[in-house]
Write an enzyme that holds these catalytic residues in place. Structure first.
Site, PDB file in Angstrom:
ATOM      1  N   SER A  33       0.842  -1.201   0.000  1.00 35.97           N
ATOM      2  CA  SER A  33       0.000   0.000   0.000  1.00 35.97           C
ATOM      3  C   SER A  33       0.872   1.243   0.000  1.00 35.97           C
ATOM      4  CB  SER A  33      -0.897   0.012   1.236  1.00 35.97           C
ATOM      5  OG  SER A  33      -1.439   1.311   1.391  1.00 35.97           O
ATOM      6  N   HIS A  37      -1.248  -1.384  -4.201  1.00 36.26           N
ATOM      7  CA  HIS A  37      -2.525  -1.040  -3.558  1.00 36.26           C
ATOM      8  C   HIS A  37      -2.603   0.480  -3.365  1.00 36.26           C
ATOM      9  CE1 HIS A  37      -5.940  -2.221  -0.896  1.00 36.26           C
ATOM     10  NE2 HIS A  37      -5.543  -1.235  -0.094  1.00 36.26           N
ATOM     11  N   ASP A  40      -4.909   3.439  -1.804  1.00 35.53           N
ATOM     12  CA  ASP A  40      -5.986   3.696  -0.844  1.00 35.53           C
ATOM     13  C   ASP A  40      -6.598   5.071  -1.084  1.00 35.53           C
ATOM     14  OD1 ASP A  40      -6.099   1.400   0.950  1.00 35.53           O
ATOM     15  OD2 ASP A  40      -4.033   1.940   1.480  1.00 35.53           O
ATOM     16  N   MET A  86      -9.334   7.727  -0.043  1.00 37.51           N
ATOM     17  CA  MET A  86     -10.207   8.081   1.095  1.00 37.51           C
ATOM     18  C   MET A  86     -10.791   9.473   0.851  1.00 37.51           C
ATOM     19  SD  MET A  86      -7.910   6.815   4.316  1.00 37.51           S
ATOM     20  CE  MET A  86      -6.951   5.302   4.249  1.00 37.51           C
ATOM     21  N   HIS A  95      -8.434   0.667  -3.733  1.00 33.03           N
ATOM     22  CA  HIS A  95      -9.339   0.439  -2.601  1.00 33.03           C
ATOM     23  C   HIS A  95     -10.097   1.741  -2.339  1.00 33.03           C
ATOM     24  CE1 HIS A  95      -9.523  -0.682   2.007  1.00 33.03           C
ATOM     25  NE2 HIS A  95     -10.717  -0.590   1.465  1.00 33.03           N
ATOM     26  N   MET A 100     -12.310   3.812  -0.300  1.00 32.66           N
ATOM     27  CA  MET A 100     -12.939   4.067   1.000  1.00 32.66           C
ATOM     28  C   MET A 100     -13.688   5.392   0.884  1.00 32.66           C
ATOM     29  SD  MET A 100      -9.734   2.732   3.207  1.00 32.66           S
ATOM     30  CE  MET A 100      -8.695   2.950   1.765  1.00 32.66           C
ATOM     31  N   MET A 152     -11.268  -6.526   5.827  1.00 32.37           N
ATOM     32  CA  MET A 152     -10.445  -5.523   6.526  1.00 32.37           C
ATOM     33  C   MET A 152     -10.017  -6.066   7.891  1.00 32.37           C
ATOM     34  SD  MET A 152     -10.060  -2.955   4.530  1.00 32.37           S
ATOM     35  CE  MET A 152      -9.142  -1.974   5.730  1.00 32.37           C
ATOM     36  N   ASP A 166      -6.327  -6.749   4.551  1.00 34.65           N
ATOM     37  CA  ASP A 166      -5.715  -5.413   4.530  1.00 34.65           C
ATOM     38  C   ASP A 166      -5.799  -4.783   5.914  1.00 34.65           C
ATOM     39  OD1 ASP A 166      -4.868  -2.833   3.926  1.00 34.65           O
ATOM     40  OD2 ASP A 166      -6.629  -2.336   2.710  1.00 34.65           O
TER      41      ASP A 166
HETATM   42  C1  DX5 Z   1      -6.350   1.180   5.856  1.00 30.31           C
HETATM   43  C2  DX5 Z   1      -5.922   0.993   4.422  1.00 30.31           C
HETATM   44  C3  DX5 Z   1      -4.800   0.041   4.324  1.00 30.31           C
HETATM   45  C4  DX5 Z   1      -3.549   0.562   4.988  1.00 30.31           C
HETATM   46  C5  DX5 Z   1      -2.560  -0.532   5.170  1.00 30.31           C
HETATM   47  O1  DX5 Z   1      -7.356   2.098   5.930  1.00 30.31           O
HETATM   48  O2  DX5 Z   1      -6.977   0.484   3.642  1.00 30.31           O
HETATM   49  O3  DX5 Z   1      -4.542  -0.334   2.986  1.00 30.31           O
HETATM   50  O4  DX5 Z   1      -2.934   1.552   4.232  1.00 30.31           O
HETATM   51  O5  DX5 Z   1      -1.508  -0.034   5.907  1.00 30.31           O
HETATM   52  P1  DX5 Z   1      -0.888  -0.911   7.078  1.00 30.31           P
HETATM   53  O6  DX5 Z   1      -0.384  -2.154   6.417  1.00 30.31           O
HETATM   54  O7  DX5 Z   1       0.186  -0.043   7.614  1.00 30.31           O
HETATM   55  O8  DX5 Z   1      -1.976  -1.204   8.055  1.00 30.31           O
HETATM   56 ZN    ZN Z   2      -6.424  -0.482   1.694  1.00 29.88          ZN
END
Ligand code: DX5
Ligand code: ZN
Length: 228
Positions: A11, A36, A38, A40, A69, A71, A140, A180
């Site tokens: 990620s 990956h 993320d 948000m 991903h 979110m 998750m 994840d």
């Molecule tokens: C959490 C994200 C993850 C996160 C993973 O909200 O969806 O992908 O970045 O990071 P680590 O491995 O540090 O938990």
């Molecule tokens: Zn993620």
């Protein structure tokens, strides 16, 4: 989809974004199969991260599968733009998807892999309605929002339960099982033993001076369990 071996999806949330292209190249050199991303939106989760511009930077840096991903609320607003930017898979959250079938089909119609993510507090039962429409299920192992959180131990039972349900699906239509949040070389063997096919790891990879070593450490932990 059946990977035949565990896939590693670092990620970039935990990468040095000032050197993003190098950070992507480094994990590719370490043997990562996916990247990956993320996304948000400050609504579905409190944090805000990045969107299409960052996907384009990743796409320019690598040919690896770009695993996005989402979110975000109303994720369908972004499908076209993100696939155009280079996303190979889009994973939306069950909790943000009131029209789940339609949303998953829209992703497949764009030629991308359709994923559904599920928070630690959400029942797995809703997945039973969508097995035919999904290429990836993301369990998750933290409440989403930030990198660097601790792995929630109850995830192991949820992975095993999800694996059981998925194993009833014919192999050619069986989705991948991704995990994840808080994944490191210390717990990779446990999540693989519980049934995970795809390991997402942010700080577990990027805490290393050379993130390639972080990918190798995860691979070696994951492979030990497969071999035993
Ligand atoms: C959490 C994200 C993850 C996160 C993973 O909200 O969806 O992908 O970045 O990071 P680590 O491995 O540090 O938990
Ligand atoms: Zn993620």
């Amino acid at each position: 989809m059946s990977p035949g071996r565990v896939l590693i999806s670092p990620s970039i949330l935990a990468a040095d974004l000032g050197r993003l292209a190098e950070e992507v190249v480094a994990v590719e050199a370490g043997g990562a199969e996916w990247i990956h991303v993320d996304v948000m939106d400050g609504h579905f989760v409190p944090n805000l991260t990045f969107g299409a511009d960052v996907i384009r930077v990743v796409e320019a840096a690598t040919d690896l599968f770009i695993d996005v991903h989402l979110m975000v609320e109303a994720p369908e607003k972004y499908f076209d733009e993100y696939v155009d930017a280079g996303a190979d898979g889009l994973t939306l959250h069950l909790e943000a998807a009131p029209h789940l079938h339609r949303q998953l089909q829209a992703i497949r119609e764009l030629g991308a892999a359709a994923g559904v993510a599920i928070n630690p507090g959400t029942s797995l039962d809703a997945l039973d309605a969508v097995w035919e429409d999904v290429d990836l299920v993301l369990i998750m192992s933290v409440n989403p929002g930030w990198a660097g959180q601790a792995f929630i131990p109850a995830t192991l039972d949820r992975l095993a339960e999800c694996r059981d349900r998925m194993d009833a699906i014919p192999a050619e239509r069986r989705p991948l099982l991704q995990v994840d949040g808080g994944i490191t070389a210390e717990n990779a063997a446990d999540v693989v033993a519980a049934g995970a096919d795809v390991l997402v790891s942010g700080s577990g990879v990027y805490r290393y001076d050379d993130p390639a070593d972080g990918v190798r450490a995860l691979r070696s932990a994951a492979t030990r369990i497969i071999a035993s």
